[in-house]
Design an enzyme around this catalytic site. Structure first.
Site, PDB file in Angstrom:
ATOM      1  N   HIS A  38     -63.558  68.445  16.332  1.00 23.64           N
ATOM      2  CA  HIS A  38     -64.719  68.133  15.471  1.00 23.64           C
ATOM      3  C   HIS A  38     -65.356  66.815  15.896  1.00 23.64           C
ATOM      4  O   HIS A  38     -66.572  66.673  15.880  1.00 23.64           O
ATOM      5  CB  HIS A  38     -64.285  68.020  14.004  1.00 23.64           C
ATOM      6  CG  HIS A  38     -63.742  69.288  13.427  1.00 23.64           C
ATOM      7  ND1 HIS A  38     -62.401  69.483  13.191  1.00 23.64           N
ATOM      8  CD2 HIS A  38     -64.362  70.437  13.031  1.00 23.64           C
ATOM      9  CE1 HIS A  38     -62.212  70.691  12.676  1.00 23.64           C
ATOM     10  NE2 HIS A  38     -63.379  71.295  12.576  1.00 23.64           N
ATOM     11  N   ARG A 188     -55.793  75.083  12.398  1.00 29.06           N
ATOM     12  CA  ARG A 188     -54.638  75.919  12.046  1.00 29.06           C
ATOM     13  C   ARG A 188     -53.386  75.554  12.858  1.00 29.06           C
ATOM     14  O   ARG A 188     -52.308  76.047  12.552  1.00 29.06           O
ATOM     15  CB  ARG A 188     -54.963  77.400  12.249  1.00 29.06           C
ATOM     16  CG  ARG A 188     -55.985  77.926  11.254  1.00 29.06           C
ATOM     17  CD  ARG A 188     -56.120  79.433  11.309  1.00 29.06           C
ATOM     18  NE  ARG A 188     -56.883  79.949  10.188  1.00 29.06           N
ATOM     19  CZ  ARG A 188     -58.194  80.218  10.217  1.00 29.06           C
ATOM     20  NH1 ARG A 188     -58.893  80.010  11.311  1.00 29.06           N
ATOM     21  NH2 ARG A 188     -58.812  80.690   9.136  1.00 29.06           N
TER      22      ARG A 188
END
Ligand code: PAF
Length: 287
Positions: A38, A188
């Site tokens: 990100h 995840r």
């Protein structure tokens, strides 16, 4: 850095930017649990706009009934610190009830592109992604939006929606960020145990091997050599590994020449992982 918890708060901040000297708004949509991947999107956004907006919203519409919506990580305070440290100007953290008020009915249909591969394994997933992204584009009003190339099919669906709905947003893809051993960063990954983490590395290893091959046929064979070994591990369950056209996600033929994307998805323990690499297949020198 300003934090908007409601759409009205964001609208007030956004309308203050309108006018003759309006900055170019670069937008990074996220579901939070921000990692280096990100951060690379935010970094790229800063080269494309003057004002950086990040949204943090775990979108229930893109999770199937048996998926990990409830356990999806939501470390909001850490995420806000990352955004502040990376020079984000506005963070929008909307609520589910405000984005999806009772009575809503209309959703975006991702079409054929959204029903193969990820869309086949996760029915309705891309309709949910496109619906929230369209809503967020209308709310944020960016000139440019940055998405990770790790979610290659998502990026293709968004690019398709922008064309099909004549949206005035430039879409920019950001390269995949990997761990030193090659595993693609994902929110995840925190769910992987140490032994699952070692097996998960097979996905990127298979892609690395495929990328050194000259033809679709040999790339597929090279990848399957690695993936077959991984499938001997009880925690590893391959969903798909296939080479597709980057725009349509239709499988390319064995004699394909030019760009193609090798996409893989597998369940490692209870965690679903995806990865991909773009390969430029050149004609055989003797062909
Ligand atoms: O890639 C994601 O994190 C999500 O799918 C997105 C684009 C933020 C939509 O919820």
């Amino acid at each position: 850095m300003k934090i908007a918890h409601s759409l009205a708060e964001y609208a007030a901040l956004r309308s203050a930017l309108d006018g003759p000297t309006a900055p170019r708004v670069a937008y990074v949509p996220t579901m939070g649990a921000l990692h280096e991947g990100h951060r690379s999107l935010i970094k790229l956004a800063k080269t494309r706009g003057d004002m950086i907006v990040v949204s943090i919203f775990v979108n229930p519409l893109q999770f199937g009934p048996n998926e990990d919506y409830a356990r999806y990580p939501r470390p909001l305070e850490d995420d806000l610190q990352v955004c502040a440290a990376d020079g984000v100007d506005i963070v929008l953290v909307p609520s589910v009830t405000e984005l999806y008020p009772a009575g809503r009915q209309v959703t975006v249909d991702a079409g054929a592109l959204g029903s193969v591969l990820e869309g086949h394994s996760r029915p309705g997933h891309f309709n949910g992604v496109l619906t929230v992204v369209l809503k967020l584009f209308n709310i944020i009003r960016p000139q440019v939006a940055v998405f990770g190339e790790k979610d290659a099919q998502q990026l293709a669906c968004i690019q398709r929606m922008v064309i099909d709905f004549n949206l005035a947003v430039e879409i920019v893809g950001a390269p995949i960020v990997r761990e030193p051993d090659g595993l693609a960063l994902s929110s995840r990954n925190v769910f992987l145990s140490a032994s699952e983490r070692a097996v998960a590395r097979s996905l990127s290893a298979a892609l690395e091997k495929a990328a050194t091959q000259g033809s679709v046929r040999s790339a597929r064979a090279a990848a399957y050599e690695v993936l077959d070994r991984a499938e001997a591990e009880p925690c590893f369950e391959l969903d798909y590994a296939t080479i597709v056209n980057p725009a349509t996600f239709a499988e390319v033929p064995d004699d394909h020449v030019g760009l193609a994307v090798f996409v893989v998805a597998a369940r490692v323990g209870g965690t679903r992982l995806i990865d991909n690499t773009t390969i430029n297949f050149t004609p055989a020198p003797w062909g």
